[in-house]
Design a protein around this motif. Structure first.
Motif: not given
Ligand SMILES: Nc1ncnc2c1ncn2[C@@H]1O[C@H](COP(=O)(O)OP(=O)(O)O)[C@@H](O)[C@H]1O
Ligand SMILES: O=P(O)(O)OC[C@H]1O[C@](O)(COP(=O)(O)O)[C@@H](O)[C@@H]1O
Ligand SMILES: [Mg+2]
Length: 568
Positions: A87-88, A139-144, A546-548, A555
């Motif tokens: 996941d994620y 980051h909060k939204d970055s993939p694991r 973005s954010g990756q 980043t």
């Protein structure tokens, strides 16, 4: 549990594919270990090698190691990488296991359970599902992102102590700590797992088929960590996969520990593939060795700290010489065929260096913004200077003749230190400044002195952990892996990740900027090159979502800021 370790939750869908690809349960089925006598002599088939072949009959289900993608296989790509998606954006780049192609192997309780020193340790055994992230800045939204299997002892092992016949080989160039790794592999096998048969392969890969072996006992390795070099000897060239695996079979070896750099690990990947193709119950495990620190993924290689410390001593001597004379120039050549890490870290540590030249950062001698102009300027300001040059720097300036290679296929380098010292003399002396003042260039090449010393205290501890992790993995049945430190944690990394690229100093990263600001040297980049670098980075940045996070953990925004730091 440490937050940098991600343990799979039993309710996660991921657990299904992991359980299938990495068995950890006791098998009641399966053949017992071969009890026939082992052969140590020249090639002949004995009972043990026949029985290993019989055990090897791979089942169709087992030969598919449940990989979800098939890109970038090991060596010649016969076997799929084991990649598990969670996941994620969680990705586990797993290592092979003997049961991937020998499904019915019996398991045994880990003898460490009864070891008084370890039995009291709370949670001594590593959870089979523990994994370690490659990148820890998120980051909060970055993939694991990518994870590797956590190294360490497992509750169940796939070898009985009496069954193990291990061997150790060292290949490639020398590096401080080689003897410590040998010592600790032997000591872990003997003291933790009760193994009694460990062979040393003499003189690198070719020793498998061209030399006698050495019996490695606790007594033999007792104080070798205090010596430089490798008691086993080492060599370049001589990798012949078929002959090596024939020798492994003939000698009844079932755990192969291979210590070496990028070239060696490429060879190890081929050995693993051949072993697997023949269906042998033989673990092939690597320990990364590179004084240049040019192996990717891992935090750093053993011996690197020792090398930097010793390099500093040479820099210090060059500084003393340079400072004592009139317009003295101390020039120190350090190791680093393709990567300038030793030069960069020794420079940063020393603070006496005026200019550091590495392969990743091109420079030029003459004209505005060139090295000679900088030398003259610095001598006028300080009356002396120290230059550190990595051996692979400026090769394109020295000669255009077709490059030669060594027995392993590595490019043979021209002596940049000698070339620089001659050019500084010839080009600077006729200038008015040098006609008025004397100048002496002192050139030191301490490379072989650095390589030959024993490892320092911190490298010794590091080597110990690497060796122990490597043995735990082999006993647990993992194979086709290199043991390595990732974000401060011991892991098992599939061979293909270690050999696909080389670790290099990124000159658009903060570390190189720190160096430039510590020496106050110019970047020696001509404006055209700066523009090209900027464009390359811009394109890479724009290609990222973005954010990756990018390869170096930065980043796109970081990169944009870094682009501004590239100085003309
Ligand atoms: N591409 C390759 N495939 C198989 N074996 C290799 C390869 N490159 C190097 N080797 C073998 O690995 C050993 C060490 O390689 P070398 O490049 O000298 O040192 P290092 O492993 O430190 O990079 C040598 O025996 C060499 O033959
Ligand atoms: O041992 P040789 O053939 O003189 O090679 C020297 C080279 O070995 C190195 O120590 C690196 O060795 P590896 O390629 O074996 O890691 C370099 O620093 C140096 O360029
Ligand atoms: Mg190498």
């Amino acid at each position: 549990m440490d937050s940098s370790i991600f343990s799979l939750h039993p309710s996660s869908p991921l657990i299904l594919s992991l359980a299938a690809s990495c068995p950890n349960s006791t098998c009641s089925l399966g053949l017992s270990s071969p009890s026939g006598s082992f052969s140590f002599g020249p090639r002949h088939l004995d009972f043990s090698s026949v029985s290993r072949r019989l055990m090897a009959a791979p089942s169709p289900a087992a030969s598919d190691n449940k990989a979800t993608t098939a890109n970038g296989g090991v060596g010649n790509g016969l076997f799929k990488p084991k990649i598990v998606n969670g996941d994620y954006g969680y990705v586990l780049e797993d290592v092979p296991h003997l049961t991937d192609y020998l499904p019915n192997l019996p398991t045994h309780s880990n003898p460490l359970q009864d070891n008084p020193a370890y039995s009291v340790v709370k949670q001594y055994f590593v959870d089979v599902d523990d994994t370690v992230p490659q990148r820890i800045v998120v980051h909060k939204d970055s993939p694991r992102g990518v994870h590797f299997r956590r190294a360490g002892p497992r509750q169940k092992v796939y070898f009985d102590s009496d069954e193990v016949q291990a061997c150790i080989v060292t290949c490639g160039g020398l590096c401080p700590g080689l003897n410590t790794v040998i010592r600790e592999i032997v000591s872990t096998l003997y003291s933790m797992y009760g193994v009694r048969k460990v062979l040393g392969i003499d003189g690198g890969y070719r020793g498998f088929y061209a030399r006698n072996t050495i019996d490695l006992t606790l007594k033999v390795v007792n104080d070798i960590h205090k010596r430089g070099g490798t008691i086993l000897g080492t060599s370049r060239g001589g990798h012949d996969t078929k002959k090596i695996v024939d020798s492994i079979e003939d000698r009844g070896i079932n755990q192969v520990y291979i210590i070496g750099g990028d070239g060696t690990q490429k060879g190890a990947a081929l050995i693993y593939e051949e072993v697997r193709r023949r269906g042998l119950k033989v673990v092939v495990a690597g320990i990364p060795k590179t004084i240049d620190n040019d192996i990717p993924v891992i935090d750093k290689s053993f011996g690197f700290d020792t090398a930097v410390e010793e390099a500093q001593r040479a820099i210090n001597a060059a500084h003393v010489e340079a400072e004592s004379g009139e317009n003295g120039i101390g020039l120190v050549k350090l190791m680093g065929r393709y990567s300038g890490f030793i030069a960069m870290y020794a420079t940063l540590a020393s603070r006496d260096v005026d200019c550091c030249l590495i392969p990743e950062s091109p420079f030029f001698l003459k004209g505005e913004g060139g090295l000679l102009e900088f030398v003259e300027k610095r001598l006028k300001e300080s009356g002396h200077m120290v230059i550190v040059v990595a051996e692979g720097a400026g090769q394109e300036l020295i000669s255009e003749t077709k490059s030669m290679t060594d027995a392993s296929g590595n490019k043979l380098l021209q002596d940049v230190g000698l070339w620089l010292s001659q050019n500084i003399k010839v080009c600077l002396l006729p200038t008015p400044f040098f006609i008025l003042f004397n100048s002496k260039t002192m050139f030191a090449d301490p490379t072989y002195m650095i390589r030959a010393i024993p490892s320092n205290a911190s490298d010794n501890v590091y080597c110990t952990l690497l060796a122990q992790s490597c043995v735990h993995g082999a006993m647990a049945g993992y194979t086709g892996y290199t043991s390595g430190l990732v974000n401060g944690r011991q892991t098992y990394i599939p061979f293909y990740r270690i050999i696909e690229t080389q670790n290099k100093v990124v000159i658009t990263d903060r570390m190189w900027a720190r160096l430039l600001s510590s020496t106050n040297q110019p970047s020696f980049m001509c404006p055209k090159l700066v523009a090209e670098k900027r464009k390359e980075m811009q394109m890479a940045t724009e290609a990222q979502p973005s954010g990756q996070l990018m390869d170096d953990g930065n980043t796109g925004a970081d990169k944009k800021a870094a682009n501004k730091e590239v100085r003309a």
